[in-house]
Design an enzyme around this catalytic site. Structure first.
Site, PDB file in Angstrom:
ATOM      1  N   ARG A  41       1.919 -39.627  12.295  1.00 52.39           N
ATOM      2  CA  ARG A  41       0.714 -39.912  13.059  1.00 52.39           C
ATOM      3  C   ARG A  41      -0.233 -38.716  13.178  1.00 52.39           C
ATOM      4  NH1 ARG A  41       1.076 -44.571  11.965  1.00 52.39           N
ATOM      5  NH2 ARG A  41       2.148 -46.108  13.206  1.00 52.39           N
ATOM      6  N   HIS A  83      -2.365 -50.708   8.053  1.00 57.51           N
ATOM      7  CA  HIS A  83      -2.986 -49.871   7.023  1.00 57.51           C
ATOM      8  C   HIS A  83      -4.042 -50.666   6.263  1.00 57.51           C
ATOM      9  CE1 HIS A  83      -0.788 -45.921   6.347  1.00 57.51           C
ATOM     10  NE2 HIS A  83      -0.221 -46.410   7.444  1.00 57.51           N
TER      11      HIS A  83
END
EC number: 2.7.1.156
Length: 168
Positions: free
Chosen positions: A11, A50
């Site tokens: 992240r 994504h």
């Protein structure tokens, strides 16, 4: 031609940075080469997030193992984004393939490609030493892979808190 390696922790903004770089190359749609497999609902959700973030306009290839041939066949098109090398390595280990040979083949192929390649990988060696042999083996293999690809890359960035730090 450019080979760009983007590394960092979980992240840290690696994928978003890589996507922006891939879109910055003109003329042809970017090519997304996904190494992840949707083997459970959590991974399915990650892949969906994504795709949503990327939006439309990408040519997509799902390539859990045979990365070098896809890079070769897509050469001459848009910039290629490989997300990510760490999952590719995990897939190679799970398939009991010779990961060192495959990493060496990738490193050898990258300088011969014409179209840009952006490779995302995880820096897994910054934490504590894992408590089991399998995790230590994976951490070591990922560190070796990252060094080999970084040596070949024209540019290397380390992502921290969404910010790129240029290493090479």
């Amino acid at each position: 031609m450019a080979v760009i390696l983007i590394t960092g922790g979980a992240r840290s903004g690696k994928s978003a940075r890589a996507e922006a770089l891939a879109r910055s190359f003109p003329d042809q749609p970017p090519i997304y080469i996904a190494t992840a497999e949707a083997l459970d609902t959590e991974m399915e959700a990650r892949i969906a997030r994504h795709r949503t973030r990327r939006g439309t306009g990408w040519v997509e290839h799902e390539v859990p193992l045979d990365l070098v041939p896809v890079l070769a066949t897509s050469d001459g098109g848009g910039a290629r984004l490989v997300d990510c090398l760490t999952l590719w390595l995990s897939n190679l280990l799970h398939a009991e393939r010779d990961w060192e040979r495959e990493v060496s083949e990738l490193a050898g192929a990258l300088p011969r490609l014409k179209s840009p390649v952006i490779l995302v990988t995880n820096e897994v060696g910054l934490g504590i030493v894992p408590d089991n042999a399998l995790a230590r083996s994976f951490r070591d293999a990922a560190g070796i892979m990252n060094q080999v690809i970084a040596d070949t890359a024209d540019s290397v960035e380390f992502m921290v808190a969404g910010l790129p730090m240029k290493l090479k």
